[in-house]
Design an enzyme around this catalytic site. Sequence first.
Site, PDB file in Angstrom:
ATOM      1  N   LYS A  13       0.834  -1.191   0.145  1.00  0.00           N
ATOM      2  CA  LYS A  13       0.021   0.053  -0.155  1.00  0.00           C
ATOM      3  C   LYS A  13       0.777   1.293   0.107  1.00  0.00           C
ATOM      4  O   LYS A  13       0.617   2.167  -0.726  1.00  0.00           O
ATOM      5  CB  LYS A  13      -1.047   0.119   1.245  1.00  0.00           C
ATOM      6  CG  LYS A  13      -1.840  -1.264   1.359  1.00  0.00           C
ATOM      7  CD  LYS A  13      -2.812  -1.209   2.643  1.00  0.00           C
ATOM      8  CE  LYS A  13      -1.868  -1.194   3.869  1.00  0.00           C
ATOM      9  NZ  LYS A  13      -1.208  -2.525   4.148  1.00  0.00           N
ATOM     10  N   ARG A  88      -9.667   0.032   8.754  1.00  0.00           N
ATOM     11  CA  ARG A  88      -9.300  -1.269   9.335  1.00  0.00           C
ATOM     12  C   ARG A  88     -10.367  -2.159   9.887  1.00  0.00           C
ATOM     13  O   ARG A  88     -10.099  -3.339  10.110  1.00  0.00           O
ATOM     14  CB  ARG A  88      -8.056  -1.160   9.937  1.00  0.00           C
ATOM     15  CG  ARG A  88      -6.734  -1.051   9.278  1.00  0.00           C
ATOM     16  CD  ARG A  88      -5.763  -0.891  10.456  1.00  0.00           C
ATOM     17  NE  ARG A  88      -4.678  -1.812  10.151  1.00  0.00           N
ATOM     18  CZ  ARG A  88      -3.381  -1.223   9.561  1.00  0.00           C
ATOM     19  NH1 ARG A  88      -3.570  -0.037   9.002  1.00  0.00           N
ATOM     20  NH2 ARG A  88      -2.618  -1.920   9.312  1.00  0.00           N
ATOM     21  N   ARG A 127      11.566  -5.348   5.053  1.00  0.00           N
ATOM     22  CA  ARG A 127      11.355  -3.896   4.718  1.00  0.00           C
ATOM     23  C   ARG A 127      12.447  -3.230   5.575  1.00  0.00           C
ATOM     24  O   ARG A 127      12.555  -3.352   6.468  1.00  0.00           O
ATOM     25  CB  ARG A 127      10.045  -3.655   4.977  1.00  0.00           C
ATOM     26  CG  ARG A 127       9.803  -2.213   4.929  1.00  0.00           C
ATOM     27  CD  ARG A 127       8.441  -1.519   5.085  1.00  0.00           C
ATOM     28  NE  ARG A 127       7.773  -2.503   6.256  1.00  0.00           N
ATOM     29  CZ  ARG A 127       6.253  -2.250   6.339  1.00  0.00           C
ATOM     30  NH1 ARG A 127       5.503  -1.843   5.353  1.00  0.00           N
ATOM     31  NH2 ARG A 127       5.756  -2.782   7.337  1.00  0.00           N
ATOM     32  N   ARG A 160      11.190  -1.431  10.794  1.00  0.00           N
ATOM     33  CA  ARG A 160      10.248  -0.930  11.770  1.00  0.00           C
ATOM     34  C   ARG A 160      10.162  -2.006  13.067  1.00  0.00           C
ATOM     35  O   ARG A 160      10.459  -3.168  12.777  1.00  0.00           O
ATOM     36  CB  ARG A 160       8.831  -0.957  11.093  1.00  0.00           C
ATOM     37  CG  ARG A 160       8.429   0.314  10.284  1.00  0.00           C
ATOM     38  CD  ARG A 160       7.517   0.211   9.472  1.00  0.00           C
ATOM     39  NE  ARG A 160       6.184  -0.394   9.999  1.00  0.00           N
ATOM     40  CZ  ARG A 160       4.966  -0.471   9.350  1.00  0.00           C
ATOM     41  NH1 ARG A 160       4.992   0.336   8.069  1.00  0.00           N
ATOM     42  NH2 ARG A 160       3.900  -0.930   9.883  1.00  0.00           N
ATOM     43  N   ARG A 171      -0.009  -9.453  13.272  1.00  0.00           N
ATOM     44  CA  ARG A 171      -0.845  -8.550  12.351  1.00  0.00           C
ATOM     45  C   ARG A 171      -1.359  -8.906  11.069  1.00  0.00           C
ATOM     46  O   ARG A 171      -2.473  -8.689  10.750  1.00  0.00           O
ATOM     47  CB  ARG A 171       0.273  -7.490  11.700  1.00  0.00           C
ATOM     48  CG  ARG A 171       0.960  -6.557  12.887  1.00  0.00           C
ATOM     49  CD  ARG A 171       2.253  -5.931  12.215  1.00  0.00           C
ATOM     50  NE  ARG A 171       2.359  -5.061  10.967  1.00  0.00           N
ATOM     51  CZ  ARG A 171       3.335  -4.865  10.388  1.00  0.00           C
ATOM     52  NH1 ARG A 171       4.454  -5.345  10.559  1.00  0.00           N
ATOM     53  NH2 ARG A 171       3.043  -4.305   9.129  1.00  0.00           N
TER      54      ARG A 171
HETATM   55  P1  AP5 Z   1       4.959  -1.710   1.837  1.00  0.00           P
HETATM   56  O1  AP5 Z   1       4.605  -0.835   0.534  1.00  0.00           O
HETATM   57  O2  AP5 Z   1       5.396  -1.045   3.016  1.00  0.00           O
HETATM   58  O3  AP5 Z   1       3.659  -2.268   2.329  1.00  0.00           O
HETATM   59  P2  AP5 Z   1       2.282  -1.847   2.980  1.00  0.00           P
HETATM   60  O4  AP5 Z   1       1.199  -2.623   2.577  1.00  0.00           O
HETATM   61  O5  AP5 Z   1       2.193  -0.376   3.315  1.00  0.00           O
HETATM   62  O6  AP5 Z   1       2.492  -2.403   4.589  1.00  0.00           O
HETATM   63  P3  AP5 Z   1       2.455  -1.852   5.953  1.00  0.00           P
HETATM   64  O7  AP5 Z   1       3.204  -3.030   6.901  1.00  0.00           O
HETATM   65  O8  AP5 Z   1       2.963  -0.550   6.295  1.00  0.00           O
HETATM   66  O9  AP5 Z   1       0.927  -2.218   6.455  1.00  0.00           O
HETATM   67  P4  AP5 Z   1       0.332  -1.996   7.553  1.00  0.00           P
HETATM   68  O10 AP5 Z   1      -1.086  -1.978   6.956  1.00  0.00           O
HETATM   69  O11 AP5 Z   1       0.488  -3.204   8.466  1.00  0.00           O
HETATM   70  O12 AP5 Z   1       1.079  -1.003   8.373  1.00  0.00           O
HETATM   71  P5  AP5 Z   1       0.596   0.338   8.993  1.00  0.00           P
HETATM   72  O13 AP5 Z   1       1.719   1.519   8.794  1.00  0.00           O
HETATM   73  O14 AP5 Z   1      -0.783   0.735   8.128  1.00  0.00           O
HETATM   74  O15 AP5 Z   1       5.679  -2.901   1.370  1.00  0.00           O
HETATM   75  C1  AP5 Z   1       6.282  -3.696   2.193  1.00  0.00           C
HETATM   76  C2  AP5 Z   1       7.717  -4.227   1.793  1.00  0.00           C
HETATM   77  O16 AP5 Z   1       7.425  -5.071   0.497  1.00  0.00           O
HETATM   78  C3  AP5 Z   1       8.833  -3.237   1.567  1.00  0.00           C
HETATM   79  O17 AP5 Z   1       9.816  -3.578   1.628  1.00  0.00           O
HETATM   80  C4  AP5 Z   1       8.534  -3.033   0.007  1.00  0.00           C
HETATM   81  O18 AP5 Z   1       9.641  -2.487  -0.715  1.00  0.00           O
HETATM   82  C5  AP5 Z   1       8.116  -4.472  -0.678  1.00  0.00           C
HETATM   83  N1  AP5 Z   1       7.131  -4.364  -1.636  1.00  0.00           N
HETATM   84  C6  AP5 Z   1       6.088  -3.381  -1.773  1.00  0.00           C
HETATM   85  N2  AP5 Z   1       5.558  -3.961  -3.089  1.00  0.00           N
HETATM   86  C7  AP5 Z   1       6.256  -4.959  -3.816  1.00  0.00           C
HETATM   87  C8  AP5 Z   1       6.145  -5.789  -4.656  1.00  0.00           C
HETATM   88  N3  AP5 Z   1       4.970  -5.479  -5.650  1.00  0.00           N
HETATM   89  N4  AP5 Z   1       6.992  -6.525  -5.027  1.00  0.00           N
HETATM   90  C9  AP5 Z   1       7.965  -6.823  -4.150  1.00  0.00           C
HETATM   91  N5  AP5 Z   1       8.389  -6.058  -2.908  1.00  0.00           N
HETATM   92  C10 AP5 Z   1       7.346  -5.132  -2.708  1.00  0.00           C
HETATM   93  O19 AP5 Z   1       0.026   0.125  10.653  1.00  0.00           O
HETATM   94  C11 AP5 Z   1       1.040  -0.100  11.472  1.00  0.00           C
HETATM   95  C12 AP5 Z   1       0.190  -0.203  12.833  1.00  0.00           C
HETATM   96  O20 AP5 Z   1      -0.161   1.020  13.076  1.00  0.00           O
HETATM   97  C13 AP5 Z   1      -0.769  -1.190  12.849  1.00  0.00           C
HETATM   98  O21 AP5 Z   1      -0.364  -2.476  13.138  1.00  0.00           O
HETATM   99  C14 AP5 Z   1      -1.634  -0.529  14.114  1.00  0.00           C
HETATM  100  O22 AP5 Z   1      -1.145  -0.758  15.231  1.00  0.00           O
HETATM  101  C15 AP5 Z   1      -1.547   0.773  13.461  1.00  0.00           C
HETATM  102  N6  AP5 Z   1      -2.721   1.370  12.559  1.00  0.00           N
HETATM  103  C16 AP5 Z   1      -2.632   1.773  11.471  1.00  0.00           C
HETATM  104  N7  AP5 Z   1      -3.646   2.171  10.934  1.00  0.00           N
HETATM  105  C17 AP5 Z   1      -4.535   1.862  11.782  1.00  0.00           C
HETATM  106  C18 AP5 Z   1      -6.061   2.076  11.647  1.00  0.00           C
HETATM  107  N8  AP5 Z   1      -6.799   2.497  10.733  1.00  0.00           N
HETATM  108  N9  AP5 Z   1      -6.761   1.519  12.765  1.00  0.00           N
HETATM  109  C19 AP5 Z   1      -6.015   0.969  13.791  1.00  0.00           C
HETATM  110  N10 AP5 Z   1      -4.847   0.893  13.976  1.00  0.00           N
HETATM  111  C20 AP5 Z   1      -4.013   1.357  12.784  1.00  0.00           C
END
Ligand code: AP5
Length: 214
Positions: A13, A88, A127, A160, A171
């Site tokens: 994402k 979410r 990552r 991270r 997660r």
């Molecule tokens: P990346 O693009 O970073 O993936 P992502 O989908 O953004 O993954 P996240 O881990 O950031 O998602 P998340 O939803 O768990 O975390 P968030 O920060 O929202 O890519 C990942 C890796 O793959 C990278 O190394 C990249 O280079 C590689 N990659 C990407 N695309 C690729 C491809 N096509 N091919 C090969 N490699 C690729 O949330 C973190 C925490 O915050 C949550 O656990 C929760 O505690 C809290 N939180 C956040 N939002 C909420 C909410 N709305 N409600 C409640 N708690 C929340």
Amino acid sequence: MNIMLLGAPGAGKGTQAAKLVDAYGFAHISTGDILRKAVANQTPLGLAAKKYIDAGELVPDMVVIGLVKARLQEPDAEKGFILDGFPRTVIQADALGRALQELHKKLDAVISIDVDKGVLIKRLTGRRMCAQCGAIFNVVSQPETGNGVCPACGGSLMQRDDDTVTTVTNRLDVYERSTAPLIAYYRDKGVLRRVDGNRPAESVFSDVRAIVEG
Ligand code: AP5
């Protein structure tokens, strides 16, 4: 254009959001980024959120709903926005629907990035993020980043805290339980588009671009 990126942790994402920002200048609204910044700055929000993030659990709905409502009213959201990591839960999705109605905005597309579970775990544990510019890399697919230096700005690459195997596993469970039902939620509303996220990021982006420009 207002877009939501839906997908499991590691689906890409943030990677696709960065490409959308570069290509179209939309505002990037990532609840994960907002929360991590609050944790780093040790604000009251950050202090409250840290224990949930570290455990791979969701921060309470009312906290993130308030954050997103405020963020949607900032001037840069006028030119179009990308929601990344929000909503979410069904409670968050319902609240978003009400907020958008109040603000006379609508979602043009909800893009679900579908990736196999085994791929997600490898991506997340590999990552690295730049502490300076926030760019996202992967030490497995981009071995040149193994030296810990950001190829974009020369900053330090960090892992991270929630990208350990144990937290990643939780997660992914939380995603299946609380967030995956939103795929059907938005399908029923007629705005869901799906892309195969198992392919290289550029191939995924060409599908995302086709949706945005279609
Ligand atoms: P990346 O693009 O970073 O993936 P992502 O989908 O953004 O993954 P996240 O881990 O950031 O998602 P998340 O939803 O768990 O975390 P968030 O920060 O929202 O890519 C990942 C890796 O793959 C990278 O190394 C990249 O280079 C590689 N990659 C990407 N695309 C690729 C491809 N096509 N091919 C090969 N490699 C690729 O949330 C973190 C925490 O915050 C949550 O656990 C929760 O505690 C809290 N939180 C956040 N939002 C909420 C909410 N709305 N409600 C409640 N708690 C929340």
